[in-house]
Design an enzyme around this catalytic site. Structure first.
Site, mmCIF file in Angstrom:
data_model
loop_
_atom_site.group_PDB
_atom_site.id
_atom_site.type_symbol
_atom_site.label_atom_id
_atom_site.label_comp_id
_atom_site.label_asym_id
_atom_site.label_seq_id
_atom_site.Cartn_x
_atom_site.Cartn_y
_atom_site.Cartn_z
ATOM 1 N N CYS A 136 40.789 30.684 49.298
ATOM 2 C CA CYS A 136 41.375 29.394 48.721
ATOM 3 C C CYS A 136 42.328 28.754 49.928
ATOM 4 O O CYS A 136 43.302 29.129 50.265
ATOM 5 C CB CYS A 136 42.356 29.819 47.591
ATOM 6 S SG CYS A 136 43.242 28.521 46.854
ATOM 7 N N CYS A 139 45.792 27.673 48.699
ATOM 8 C CA CYS A 139 46.580 28.754 48.485
ATOM 9 C C CYS A 139 47.037 29.063 49.838
ATOM 10 O O CYS A 139 48.452 29.262 49.901
ATOM 11 C CB CYS A 139 45.960 29.870 47.715
ATOM 12 S SG CYS A 139 44.966 29.553 46.374
ATOM 13 N N ASP A 140 46.346 29.523 50.562
ATOM 14 C CA ASP A 140 46.612 29.927 52.098
ATOM 15 C C ASP A 140 46.722 29.165 53.188
ATOM 16 O O ASP A 140 46.944 29.828 54.211
ATOM 17 C CB ASP A 140 45.905 31.346 52.191
ATOM 18 C CG ASP A 140 45.894 32.421 50.916
ATOM 19 O OD1 ASP A 140 47.109 32.238 50.493
ATOM 20 O OD2 ASP A 140 44.822 32.676 50.422
#
Ligand code: NDP
Length: 314
Positions: A136, A139-140
């Site tokens: 992701c 997300c990261d």
């Protein structure tokens, strides 16, 4: 088989499941929630969550999911370990089998089983999970500012992730197993024209290396052919974007899904084809795949379940 009757059964323990639980519990529906294969859902395999409103300093995915769980328990949700293994939605009350040994009969069912990112299946992906391997970018990606990353895949997701990461990282390799991208033309063009993205066609990943965190990848070009070529690249992050698999298998015989297996809901609602059966979160969403969207649709499902029960015709 043991049968237990409940008013509201929620399957899944990601943001959609726990939000549905908070709302249905506060509406006195006494929800029973089964956590499924991955208690806490996909957020438990990401590192820090910085884009969920309400956490100005970020929060670990695991801590956030524990907070959501406690919040749902506080209002009376019965949270249980267990996996839904089969269902009979042919008549009401609907029946869901748990772990193959117990049947829950329920007036309302809220399916929040999520989706699972596909991985290549390399042992190194597990070894470096949360240490450079991610599925992701949204997300990261932030943790890879000014670093070098690789994205695997040739579809729209991979291009989108590569473009997102290119806004943060110093360089992005796009590792594509075929000699072409499968993505839409506009995404292909954007990726091809981006100065920070280098596309490696006909390339597969053999493994990753690094002391504690990912430091590089072993690659192979034209694998198994006369002109096979092996080499290493130095990277800090390795992002998988080879597709997601919605966890809808046990419901597919009973509920319409799209071509990729995502459960279809009526536009703007969490309603499925069956009255009293709702679906929320990533099991319905091939597009946004965000915790906040999952939580919102979990809320919608809960409100609709309550309304359904209030108007139900016996
Ligand atoms: P896709 O199935 O479209 O693409 C998956 C990609 O991963 C393909 O390039 C595939 O290669 C590659 N791949 C699969 N398995 C492996 C493997 N084992 N090793 C290496 N590469 C592999 O998935 P997406 O998630 O990209 O997209 C899913 C759907 O969502 C699509 O319909 C897409 O259009 C849509 N979508 C739309 C977006 C948008 O419109 N903004 C954004 C994201 C997705 P190969 O081509 O060789 O099979």
């Amino acid at each position: 088989m043991e049968i237990e009757k409940v008013t509201c059964l929620i399957i899944g323990s990601g943001p959609a499941g726990f939000t549905a639980a908070i709302y249905t519990a506060r509406a006195n529906l006494s929800p029973v929630l089964y956590e499924g294969i991955q208690p806490g859902g996909q957020l438990t395999i990401t590192t820090e969550v910085e884009n969920f409103p309400g956490y100005p300093n970020g929060v670990s995915g695991t801590a956030m999911m524990e907070d959501l769980k406690q919040q749902s328990i506080q209002f009376g949700t019965d949270v249980r370990r267990g996996i839904a293994t089969a269902c009979d939605l042919s008549q009401r009350p609907y029946k869901v089998t748990i772990d193959g040994v117990k049947e829950i009969a329920t007036d309302t069912l809220i399916i929040c089983t999520g989706a699972t990112a596909k991985f290549l299946g390399l042992p190194d992906e597990k070894k470096y999970e949360g240490k450079g391997v991610s599925a992701c970018a949204t997300c990261d990606g932030f943790f890879y500012r000014k670093k070098v990353v690789a994205v695997v895949g040739g579809g729209d997701s991979a291009c989108e992730e590569a473009l997102y990461l290119a806004g943060l990282a110093s360089k992005v390799y796009l590792i594509v197993r075929k000699e072409y991208l499968r993505a839409s033309q506009i995404m292909q063009d954007r990726v091809a024209q981006h100065p920070k993205i280098e596309i490696l066609f006909n390339t597969n990943t053999l493994g990753l290396f690094g002391e504690e965190f990912v430091e590089g990848a072993h690659l192979v070009k034209f694998q198994g052919e006369a002109n096979e070529e092996r080499w290493d690249i130095a990277i800090d992050g390795f992002f998988l974007a080879i597709g997601h698999q919605p966890n809808s298998d046990i419901f597919r015989h009973a509920l319409p899904t799209d071509g990729n297996g995502y459960i279809k809901t009526q536009w703007g609602t969490a309603k499925t084809r069956l009255p009293g059966v709702f679906a929320a979160g990533d099991v319905t969403d091939s597009n946004y795949r965000q915790a906040i969207v999952a939580a919102a649709t979990g809320c919608i499902a809960a409100i609709e379940a309550e309304r359904y029960l209030n108007n139900i015709e016996e």
